[in-house]
Write an enzyme that holds these catalytic residues in place. Structure first.
Site, PDB file in Angstrom:
ATOM      1  CG  ASP A  95      56.361  13.417-104.252  1.00  0.00           C
ATOM      2  OD1 ASP A  95      55.241  12.978-104.544  1.00  0.00           O
ATOM      3  OD2 ASP A  95      56.737  13.627-103.088  1.00  0.00           O
ATOM      4  CG  ASP A 137      59.378  13.968 -99.888  1.00  0.00           C
ATOM      5  OD1 ASP A 137      58.708  13.194-100.595  1.00  0.00           O
ATOM      6  OD2 ASP A 137      58.857  14.783 -99.098  1.00  0.00           O
ATOM      7  CG  ASP A 182      58.933  10.060-104.371  1.00  0.00           C
ATOM      8  OD1 ASP A 182      57.933   9.897-105.082  1.00  0.00           O
ATOM      9  OD2 ASP A 182      58.954  10.806-103.380  1.00  0.00           O
TER      10      ASP A 182
END
Length: 908
Positions: free
Chosen positions: A335, A643, A647
Site C-alpha cells: 500500500d 495499514d 488492505d
C-alpha cells in the site's frame, strides 16, 4: 419493500437522490415509520456482521496430532506398552505431545481480524423517524432510514447523501485516500471508483467536519466494510513453502519407514533366528530411529529464535512459519499511504510570481527549511510576497499541530492545513505575529475556499483566502509581485499548476482582499460578487505531497539487488501513484493501471497485468486481493503490506501479510502474520534478510540431524541382517535423537547470515527441502557413522565386553560423532576453520551441555536404570572421541572435494 427489488440498485452513487428516495418510499423530513422500519429490519436483517465460526481449543489442539510421523510414533508407543516397556512408551508419547503443543501455541490467530472489524462499527445512530430526531442502536438501522451526520460521528451504515454542508469524511482506512474526502450529493457516473464516490458515506468511516444527511442504502454484510468482512472470511490461507515441504518430507519418510520396517521384520523372521517379541522390538527401534521426531521441535525453536531477532528489529511475528516464508518472497505488494509514504502531508514546493521555493523536511515535524534552488535560505525581509503568502496559510487555518504520547508530531484537524502550519513554523519570517481573527468564512465545498478577516496596516483590514487554485484564479484580478500588485496572468499560473500536478503534488492557493477597517464581519458576498468583482490579489501556490519514507527508498533498492519486485497498490490518484513510484525507485513507474481498467479485463488479462505492471491506483479491496491471487497463480511468493481495513483481505491472502503497527488498524494487524512496530518499509527488508538466514540455518540443522537418524537406522538394519546383538534399545534411540536435535543442533540457529545473502535471487517455492547434494551427504554419513559404530560394536563384543557396556559406548559414539559433525555443518560447503569459527558462542555452549547430559546418562544411577546404560571407565571414552575426530576429518575432505568440483563446473 422487498430485498429482491433493490438487487439491481447497487450503484446508488449513479442515480439521482430524488429517484432513490422515491424508490425507497421515504422522505427526508419524515423518515421511516416505526412499523415500516420493523418490516424492513426483518426483510434485510440487522445492521451487524455475521459471527465467525471458530473451532474449540481442544479440536485445534488435537488437529496437531494429524501427522503421519506422529501416527508412527503412537503405534510404536502402543506396541511397547503391550510388551511392558512402559518407560519407552512414556518417552515416545511425551515426544508426540511436546510436538503437538508447540504447533498449537504457535497457531496463527488471523480469524480475530473479523472480530475487530465489528468493533469498528458505530454503536449508535442519529436518525429521523416519523418526523422526529432519535438516537437508536446502529444495529437496528435498515434500508431507507434517514441518518444525520455530525462532526466526530462514525458513519453507521452505507448512505447515499441527500445534503452535505462542508462535509468531510475520513476514509483512509477504507479507500487508502490520505486526505479526508469532501462530500457532496451530486450524481456520479456509473464507472466512478470507490475512492471517488463523493456522494456516498460508508459504514465505519468518520466525519471529520461539517454536517450531512443521508439515506441508508446498505446495511451489515452488504456495506463496503461488510464486503471486506466477507472477503476476509472467504480467503483460505495457503500453507507456507516450509510447511508444504516438511509435509511432503514427512510422507516420504513415513513411507520409507513402513516399507523398510516390514522388509526387515520379514527378513529377520524368515532368515534369522529371532524371537518374535525381540524382533518386533528391534523393528520398533528401527522405526523410531528413522523418525526425526526432534526435527519439528528444532524447526520451531529456530523459527522462534528468528521471531525474537525480528522483534528486536521492530518486526513482530505472529505466525512462526512466516519467518522462513519471508526468505523466499519474490514480490512485495505495498500500500502507498502510511507504508511507503508517511501519511503526513508535507509542503515541498512554494510558487510565487517571481520564484519557486523548495521546502526540506518531511511530515508534520517543523524541522526543515525553505530555500531557493535547495541551497539558499529565503530572506523574508527582502521577499514580502513570500512572507505574506506563508502568513496567509497560517492565519487562514483551523487546525493545530501537537505531539502524541509517543512524542510523534501529529495534526489535530485537516492534514492539508497541518502541512501549511508546519510550513509556517519552518519559515524564518520577519515577525511571527499572532493575528486575532475578526471574522471567518469556513470552507465550503461549493465555493472551495476558506476566508479569514484580520486587522492589517494603513487603517485597513484584510481578508486572507485559502482554497482550490482554480476557484481563486477564477475570481482574482491581480497578483502580488516584489514590485507590487500587477494584473493577473492566468496562463502563467495554469502552467505552474500543471507543473506541480505532474509531480504528483496536491496544490492549494492563497489570495487576499483589502477592505476598510470598518468591515467587522464577512460573508461569501464580501469576497466576490458580480457587482464587486475587483480587489482579489493572488499570492501564490503551495504544492504538497504525502512524502516517501527515505528509508523505504533505500529498502526498495536492496529489494532490486535481492531479486524482489516491489508493486505499489493504492487507492490514491494515478498521477500521484506514478510520481511516488518514480521517487521510490519502483521499476516501470511511468505506466500504471487504475481499478476501472482492471474491471474490464478477462481473468487471463488480469493475471498478465498483475505480473507486468508495478503501479496500481484507485483500487478497491477486491482489486488488491485479486492482484495478490494473480501473482500467486504464477508461482510467486507474495508479501502484502498495508495499514487500512481495505488492505486486510489481501494481507490474509498473501503468503506473508505485513501490517503497520503504529497507524495500522486492529483489523489489519489481526489479518497479518507480521506487524511492523515502527511502520517502516525498510524493516520488511531486514525481516527478509532474517528469513533467508533462518532458512539457511534450517537447512544446516536438517543436514546435521538426519545423518543421526540414518546412522541409527543403518545400525539396526545391519544388526538384524548380520544377526548381531541389538546395538541400541528404543529408549536409547529416542535419547540420542533428542540430544542431537534439541541440544546440539540448537547452536545452528544462531549462525550468522551467509555472505551475500541479499545479493542472490529468491528461492523458488519448488526447491526441494533436500537437494541431490543433501541426499548424498546424509546417505554418506549415515552409512559411515552407522557402519563404523556397528564395526566397533562387533569388535567390542568379540573381546567379551558386556552388551550393556557396548550399548553405552555405541550411544556415546553416535552422539560424539554428531558433536564433531556440528562443526562441519556450520558451513555447508566451506571450510570449518574460517574467520567466524568463534563467532557463534552457542556452538561451544551446547557442546558443554551435551557432555553434561552424556555424563549424566552414563554415571547417574536412576538414568542408568531408565536408559539401560552403565558407567564407563576412562579408557572406554577413547572409542567415541577417536571416531568423532575421524568423522570430522572425513567430512572436511569431502567438502574440499565438492568445492573443487564446484570450481570446475563454474569454469565450464
Amino acid at each position: 419493500m422487498k430485498k429482491e427489488n433493490i438487487q439491481d440498485m447497487e450503484k446508488w452513487y449513479s442515480e439521482d437522490v430524488g429517484e432513490i428516495l422515491s424508490k425507497l418510499q421515504v422522505t427526508p423530513e419524515e423518515g421511516l415509520f416505526e412499523e415500516d422500519a420493523k418490516i424492513r429490519l426483518s426483510e434485510f436483517g440487522a445492521n451487524v456482521l455475521p459471527q465467525a465460526k471458530r473451532k474449540s481449543a481442544l479440536v485445534r489442539f488435537i488437529s496437531h496430532f494429524n501427522d503421519i510421523l506422529v501416527y508412527v510414533l503412537i503405534v510404536a508407543a502402543i506396541v511397547t506398552a503391550v510388551f511392558g516397556y512402559y518407560i519407552d512408551t512414556a518417552v515416545i508419547l511425551l515426544v508426540a505431545f511436546v510436538n503437538a503443543s508447540i504447533g498449537f501455541f504457535q497457531e496463527s490467530k488471523a480469524e480475530r481480524a473479523i472480530e475487530n472489524i465489528k468493533k469498528m462499527l458505530s454503536p449508535k445512530a442519529q436518525v429521523i423517524r416519523e418526523g422526529v430526531r432519535l438516537e437508536i442502536d446502529a444495529s437496528t438501522l435498515t434500508i431507507g432510514d434517514i441518518v444525520i451526520l455530525s462532526p466526530g460521528d462514525k458513519v453507521p451504515a452505507d448512505l447515499r447523501l441527500i445534503r452535505a454542508e462542508n462535509l468531510k469524511i475520513e476514509e483512509s482506512a477504507l479507500t487508502g485516500e490520505s486526505l479526508p474526502t469532501n462530500k457532496k450529493p451530486d450524481m456520479l457516473s456509473t464507472d466512478t471508483m470507490l475512492g471517488d464516490r463523493k456522494n456516498m458515506a460508508f459504514s465505519s468511516t468518520s466525519v471529520r467536519s461539517g454536517k450531512g444527511l443521508g439515506v441508508v442504502v446498505a446495511v451489515g454484510q452488504d456495506t463496503e466494510i461488510g464486503k471486506i468482512n466477507q472477503l476476509l472470511s472467504e480467503v483460505e490461507k495457503a500453507t507456507t513453502p516450509l510447511i508444504r515441504q516438511t509435509a511432503q518430507f514427512g510422507k516420504f519418510v513415513s513411507t520409507v519407514i513402513i516399507v523398510v520396517s516390514v522388509f526387515i521384520f520379514a527378513f529377520g523372521y524368515f532368515f534369522r533366528d529371532y524371537e518374535k517379541a525381540d524382533l518386533l522390538l528391534s523393528v520398533i527401534g528401527l522405526a523410531i530411529a528413522a523418525i526425526p521426531e526432534g526435527l519439528t521441535a528444532i524447526l520451531s525453536i529456530i523459527l522462534a529464535i528468528g521471531v525474537q531477532t525480528m522483534a528486536k528489529k521492530n518486526a513482530i511475528v505472529r505466525s512462526l512459519p512466516s519467518v522462513e516464508t519471508l526468505g523466499s518472497v519474490s514480490v512485495i505488494c505495498s500500500d502507498k499511504t502510511g507504508t511507503l509514504t508517511k501519511n503526513e502531508m508535507t509542503v515541498q514546493t512554494v510558487q510565487t510570481r517571481e520564484q519557486v521555493f523548495e521546502v526540506t523536511g518531511t511530515g508534520y515535524s517543523p524541522e526543515g527549511a525553505i530555500t531557493i534552488d535547495g541551497k539558499t535560505p529565503v530572506n523574508f525581509r527582502e521577499n514580502v510576497v513570500m512572507d505574506t503568502l506563508i502568513n496567509c496559510f497560517n492565519v487562514c487555518n483551523d487546525s493545530a499541530l501537537g505531539k502524541d504520547k509517543d512524542r510523534h508530531w501529529n495534526v489535530k484537524g485537516d492534514p492539508t492545513e497541518g502541512a501549511l502550519i508546519t510550513l509556517y513554523q519552518k519559515a524564518v519570517l520577519i515577525e511571527h505575529k499572532n493575528f486575532p481573527r475578526i471574522s471567518t468564512v469556513p470552507f465550503d465545498s461549493e465555493y472551495k475556499y476558506m476566508a479569514t478577516l484580520i486587522e492589517w496596516e494603513n487603517d485597513k483590514n484584510i481578508i486572507l483566502i485559502k482554497g482550490a487554485p482554480d476557484r481563486l484564479m477564477s475570481i482574482a484580478d491581480k497578483e502580488l509581485t516584489q514590485k507590487g500588485e500587477q494584473p493577473f496572468d492566468k496562463q502563467f499560473w495554469e502552467d505552474k499548476i500543471n507543473e506541480l500536478a505532474n509531480k504528483g503534488q496536491r496544490i492549494i492557493g492563497a489570495a487576499y482582499k483589502l477592505v476598510p477597517r470598518t468591515v467587522k464581519e464577512i460573508h461569501h458576498e464580501d469576497i466576490y460578487n458580480e457587482a464587486n468583482s475587483e480587489g482579489i490579489v493572488f499570492l501564490g501556490l503551495a504544492g504538497m505531497i504525502d512524502p516517501p519514507r527515505e528509508e523505504a527508498i533505500e529498502a526498495i533498492e536492496v529489494c532490486a539487488k535481492a531479486g524482489i519486485t516491489v508493486k505499489m497498490i493504492t487507492g490514491d490518484h494515478v498521477e500521484t501513484a506514478k510520481t511516488i513510484g518514480r521517487q521510490m525507485g519502483i521499476e516501470n513507474s511511468d505506466k500504471a493501471l487504475q481499478g476501472k481498467d482492471l474491471d474490464h479485463m478477462t481473468e487471463e488479462e488480469f493475471v498478465s497485468a498483475a505480473n507486468e505492471y508495478n503501479i496500481f491506483a484507485r483500487t478497491s479491496p477486491e482489486h488488491k486481493l485479486r492482484i495478490v491471487h494473480a501473482l500467486q497463480s504464477k508461482g510467486k511468493i507474495c508479501a502484502m503490506t498495508g495499514d487500512g481495513v481495505n488492505d486486510a483481505p489481501a494481507l490474509k491472502q498473501a503468503d506473508v501479510g505485513v501490517a503497520m503497527g503504529i497507524k495500522g488498524t486492529d483489523v489489519t494487524k489481526d489479518a497479518a502474520e507480521i506487524v511492523l512496530a515502527d511502520d517502516n518499509f525498510a524493516t520488511i527488508v531486514s525481516a527478509v534478510k532474517e528469513g533467508r538466514r533462518v532458512y539457511d540455518n534450517l537447512k544446516k540443522s536438517i543436514l546435521f540431524i538426519l545423518p543421526t537418524n540414518g546412522a541409527e537406522s543403518f545400525l539396526i538394519m545391519a544388526s538384524i541382517i548380520f544377526s548381531t546383538v541389538k546395538p541400541l534399545t528404543p529408549v536409547q534411540i529416542l535419547w540420542v535423537n533428542m540430544i542431537t536435535s534439541v541440544t546440539i543442533s540448537l547452536a545452528l540457529a544462531f549462525e550468522k547470515a551467509e555472505p551475500g545473502v541479499m545479493n542472490r535471487p529468491p528461492r523458488s517455492p519448488k526447491t526441494p527441502l533436500l537437494d541431490a547434494y543433501f541426499i548424498w551427504r546424509i546417505c554418506f554419513l549415515s552409512v559411515f557413522i552407522g557402519g563404523g559404530s556397528l564395526f566397533m560394536n562387533v569388535v567390542l563384543l568379540g573381546y567379551g565386553v558386556s552388551e550393556q557396556l557396548v550399548r553405552t559406548v555405541t550411544l556415546q559414539t553416535i552422539v560424539l560423532a554428531q558433536a564433531f559433525h556440528l562443526f562441519n555443518s556450520r558451513n555447508i560447503r566451506g571450510f570449518a576453520f574460517n574467520k567466524d569459527f568463534f563467532g557463534n558462542k552457542y556452538v561451544f555452549i551446547v557442546c558443554f551441555v551435551m557432555m553434561f547430559l552424556q555424563l549424566s546418562v552414563t554415571y547417574i544411577p536412576f538414568m542408568n536404570s531408565t536408559f539401560g546404560t552403565v558407567p564407563l571407565a576412562l579408557g572406554d571414552w577413547k572409542y567415541p572421541f577417536i571416531f568423532g575426530i575421524i568423522v570430522f576429518i572425513v567430512v572436511e575432505i569431502e567438502k574440499a572435494v565438492m568445492r573443487q568440483i564446484d570450481k570446475i563446473k563454474a569454469a565450464k
